[in-house]
Scaffold this active site. Structure first.
Site, mmCIF file in Angstrom:
data_model
loop_
_atom_site.group_PDB
_atom_site.id
_atom_site.type_symbol
_atom_site.label_atom_id
_atom_site.label_comp_id
_atom_site.label_asym_id
_atom_site.label_seq_id
_atom_site.Cartn_x
_atom_site.Cartn_y
_atom_site.Cartn_z
ATOM 1 N N MET A 23 23.946 9.150 3.138
ATOM 2 C CA MET A 23 23.637 10.200 3.375
ATOM 3 C C MET A 23 23.979 10.086 5.234
ATOM 4 O O MET A 23 24.587 11.142 5.240
ATOM 5 C CB MET A 23 21.890 10.431 2.909
ATOM 6 N N PHE A 36 -11.811 -7.569 13.822
ATOM 7 C CA PHE A 36 -10.680 -7.372 12.940
ATOM 8 C C PHE A 36 -10.454 -6.414 12.133
ATOM 9 O O PHE A 36 -11.163 -5.887 11.128
ATOM 10 C CB PHE A 36 -10.616 -9.574 11.834
ATOM 11 N N GLN A 37 -8.841 -6.949 11.614
ATOM 12 C CA GLN A 37 -8.636 -5.506 10.409
ATOM 13 C C GLN A 37 -9.280 -3.678 11.130
ATOM 14 O O GLN A 37 -9.610 -3.269 10.524
ATOM 15 C CB GLN A 37 -8.581 -5.863 9.393
ATOM 16 N N LYS A 94 -17.650 -0.674 5.678
ATOM 17 C CA LYS A 94 -18.145 -2.200 4.763
ATOM 18 C C LYS A 94 -19.189 -2.261 4.774
ATOM 19 O O LYS A 94 -20.272 -2.427 3.696
ATOM 20 C CB LYS A 94 -17.876 -3.458 5.446
ATOM 21 N N GLU A 152 1.003 -0.862 0.380
ATOM 22 C CA GLU A 152 -0.024 -0.012 -0.055
ATOM 23 C C GLU A 152 0.890 1.423 -0.134
ATOM 24 O O GLU A 152 0.428 2.591 -0.676
ATOM 25 C CB GLU A 152 -1.454 -0.161 1.444
HETATM 26 C C1 LIG Z 1 11.700 5.696 5.162
HETATM 27 C C2 LIG Z 1 13.068 6.245 5.877
HETATM 28 N N1 LIG Z 1 14.043 5.992 6.764
HETATM 29 C C3 LIG Z 1 15.163 6.576 6.796
HETATM 30 C C4 LIG Z 1 15.506 8.026 6.777
HETATM 31 C C5 LIG Z 1 17.268 8.580 7.306
HETATM 32 N N2 LIG Z 1 17.672 8.457 5.820
HETATM 33 C C6 LIG Z 1 17.851 9.549 5.346
HETATM 34 S S1 LIG Z 1 19.183 9.493 3.761
HETATM 35 C C7 LIG Z 1 19.413 7.724 4.168
HETATM 36 C C8 LIG Z 1 20.351 7.274 3.165
HETATM 37 C C9 LIG Z 1 19.213 6.279 2.035
HETATM 38 O O1 LIG Z 1 20.521 5.652 1.869
HETATM 39 P P1 LIG Z 1 20.850 5.605 0.568
HETATM 40 O O2 LIG Z 1 19.141 5.392 -0.441
HETATM 41 O O3 LIG Z 1 21.745 3.930 0.029
HETATM 42 O O4 LIG Z 1 21.056 6.337 -0.765
HETATM 43 P P2 LIG Z 1 22.305 7.433 -0.628
HETATM 44 O O5 LIG Z 1 22.420 8.313 0.129
HETATM 45 O O6 LIG Z 1 23.261 6.204 -0.520
HETATM 46 O O7 LIG Z 1 22.308 7.750 -2.142
HETATM 47 C C10 LIG Z 1 18.691 7.995 5.860
HETATM 48 C C11 LIG Z 1 18.841 6.294 5.894
HETATM 49 C C12 LIG Z 1 14.621 8.361 5.648
HETATM 50 N N3 LIG Z 1 14.473 9.735 4.954
HETATM 51 N N4 LIG Z 1 13.304 7.393 4.802
#
Ligand SMILES: Cc1ncc(C[n+]2csc(CCOP(=O)(O)OP(=O)(O)O)c2C)c(N)n1
Length: 589
Positions: free
Chosen positions: A499, A138-139, A188, A76
């Site tokens: 990042m 449920f749900q 529902k 979803e």
């Molecule tokens: C759902 C979610 N969980 C955690 C984060 C925190 N976060 C921001 S950037 C990042 C790294 C993203 O890694 P990747 O997709 O491999 O991209 P890269 O930075 O290596 O280009 C994280 C964990 C987020 N933005 N979204």
């Protein structure tokens, strides 16, 4: 009729005539569920994204004879992101469906994402019968309670006779004024109950009257400030795109020769290679955009909510400027940045009003020259020596060069998102589709699916993803294969959640706690296992061929680019810092 796939839609389109289009037969209203579908048909909805389940089954059943297409997503969250991107690309509301309980809670991230980016997404959720609400059936989840803070409005439908009107209102409201997500929770018993009451055409509540035109006296005051400004700067946000005001914004900028910066959602409102365009500002924006913000004496901001990724520290933001703030949502005025000249109204209409009220262009040749100088002084640049691992910026540029100006780019969240927005030259709005406000990893692939269905067939759809982001919603590749969608996924694979690794190096003395993958799938093979095409690229001389072959492949393809794991995103304004104190390397942080 079975569920129609995209392939069948294309066949339908090939065979259709104008007469066929008007022949689309509306669903006959016999129940709350058929009334719901009829309301969506009345609203012109052509495609929806969702996952089946107990409480939403009556609505799915009512879709059986409808001309609305349904894309069965793997999760979803993917449905919500696909609907979101469908909206950003097409300008039409995106609709997603889910069952009660986990179906509804799985939508939550996508709804929150749409809310932060003011995207018109309509979520329809099944709910347990009203007699069971509150019994921990449920749900059962309190879906309206959970989503109240992240929707523009949500509704609990309680009557089969009126459910269609409620759904129509939810669609109309999502797309009008400042767009945003709406949700209708459909118990529902309501969808199963009999009714023959036809819903009216979708309309917003009578009391919902967003202001179109700004107050004339306020416009005159802002116009006078623009005429006398010495260092005027336009700031175009995502609101310009939503208001279909990019043309008006461009002619305002070029007519008065005022330099432009954008926010990330505002990318493409002004061609990024235009002499007046300084690209986007903020944490990882260009040095020249951030310098301009710090030195302007009049910031004319249109359709932006001044989020902290743009402003850095609000006390140091645009320190020399008075601020004209054009926004359709009065709640945004002076929320984050004080507006000296508040103008509440539709972005395009208010720009027209300003245009009518301005009699002389500001005398800003010296300022324009200064902006040009900053472009030379702080160029977007990177080193790409052959004897070092592949640089991600090179990959982004190669993809940009190999695609047309019409190409649509989606992304996950992280370093790759920043490189994509920094090194792709966007010239049109509705081409850069990303998770701006919520920063949702996993957005890119389902967004590419939604974008593909909204785009013209000759517009390429490229998803620039991170390895971590891709892994969050990779299951949606099965949908792209099943629906035979022509999308190209380019993974900038650094085997890190990069990042986070960059911040650990900058602010946590290099302790890479839970940032590196000690093992990661071979994404080219994973793609093939899903039935897509896959490539692996390690070296510069492999880039062009892989890009060419993947783009030429008429279906979903994945290129796993193994990039330099040590590469960082610069410029960078540290969180809460002043925009002109951007670092160009780790030593400067
Ligand atoms: C759902 C979610 N969980 C955690 C984060 C925190 N976060 C921001 S950037 C990042 C790294 C993203 O890694 P990747 O997709 O491999 O991209 P890269 O930075 O290596 O280009 C994280 C964990 C987020 N933005 N979204």
């Amino acid at each position: 009729m079975s569920e129609r796939t995209t392939k069948q839609r294309e066949t339908d389109a090939d065979e259709s005539t104008e007469a066929d289009a008007s022949d689309a037969s509306p669903t006959t209203v016999t129940s709350g569920a058929t009334s719901t579908v009829r309301a969506l048909e009345n609203a012109g909805i052509e495609v929806m994204f969702g996952v089946q389940g107990g409480a939403i089954m009556p609505v799915y059943d009512a879709l059986w004879g409808s001309d609305i297409d349904h894309v069965m997503m793997a999760h979803e969250q993917g449905a919500a992101h696909a609907a979101d991107a469908y909206n950003v690309v097409s300008g039409q509301p995106g609709v997603c469906l889910a069952t009660s309980g986990p179906g509804a809670t799985n939508l939550v991230t996508g709804i929150a994402d749409a809310n932060m980016d003011s995207d018109a997404v309509v979520a329809l959720t099944g709910q347990v019968p009203q007699t069971m609400v509150g019994s921990d059936a449920f749900q059962e989840t309190d879906t309206t309670g959970i989503t109240a803070p992240i929707t523009k409005n949500n509704y609990f439908a309680s009557d089969a006779d009126t459910v269609g009107d409620t759904v129509g209102e939810a669609v109309a409201l999502a797309g009008s004024g400042r767009p945003g997500p709406t949700l209708v929770d459909l118990p529902k018993d309501v969808t199963n109950d009999e009714t023959d009451r036809e819903p009216g055409m979708p309309q917003t509540p009578e009391t919902y009257t967003p202001q179109d035109e700004a107050d004339e006296a306020a416009v005159d005051r802002a116009a006078a400030a623009i005429e006398t400004a010495e260092r005027p700067l336009l700031l175009f946000g995502g609101g310009v795109v939503k208001a279909e005001a990019s043309e008006a914004a461009r002619s305002f900028a070029t007519g008065y020769e005022i330099p432009v910066v954008t926010t990330m959602p505002g990318i493409g409102t002004m061609p990024e290679d235009h002499d007046l365009c300084l690209s986007w500002a903020g944490m990882h924006g260009t040095g020249y955009a951030n310098m301009a913000i710090n030195h302007t004496d009049l910031l004319i901001a249109v359709g932006t909510r001044f989020d902290d990724r743009l402003t850095g520290g609000i006390e140091t933001f645009a320190p020399e400027a008075d601020v004209v703030h054009v926004d359709i949502d009065p709640a945004e005025i002076s929320k984050n940045i004080h507006a000296d000249y508040p103008l509440i109204g539709d972005a395009g209409r208010v720009l027209e009003q300003l245009d009518d009220a301005i009699s002389t262009a500001p005398n800003a040749e010296a300022w324009r020259e200064q902006c040009r100088t900053w472009k030379v002084e702080y160029p977007m640049d990177y080193a790409a020596p052959d004897d070092e691992p592949l640089k991600p910026q090179f990959v982004v540029e190669a993809l940009d060069e190999a695609t047309s100006d019409e190409a649509i780019v989606t992304s996950g969240v992280g370093q790759h998102q920043m490189w994509a927005s920094q090194y792709w030259t966007f010239r049109e709005p509705r081409k850069w589709i990303s998770s701006h406000g919520l920063g949702t990893m996993g957005y890119g692939l389902p967004a590419a699916i939604g974008a593909r269905l909204a785009a013209d067939p000759d517009e390429e759809v490229v998803c620039i993803d991170g390895d971590g982001s891709f892994l969050m919603t990779v299951q949606e590749l099965s949908v792209a294969v099943r629906e035979d969608l022509d999308i190209t996924v380019a993974i900038l694979n650094n085997e890190y959640i990069g990042m986070v690794r960059q911040w650990q190096d900058a602010f946590f003395e290099g302790r890479h706690m839970a940032a590196g993958y000690s093992w990661i799938p071979e994404f080219d093979k994973l793609a093939e296992a899903f039935g897509a095409r896959g490539w692996r690229v390690d070296d510069y001389d492999e880039v062009a061929d892989a890009v060419e072959e993947a783009l030429a492949y008429d279906g979903p393809s994945v290129i796993d680019f193994h990039i330099d794991p040590a590469e960082n995103v610069y410029p960078m304004v540290p969180s809460g810092g002043a925009n002109d104190k951007f670092a160009l390397s780790e030593e400067q942080l």
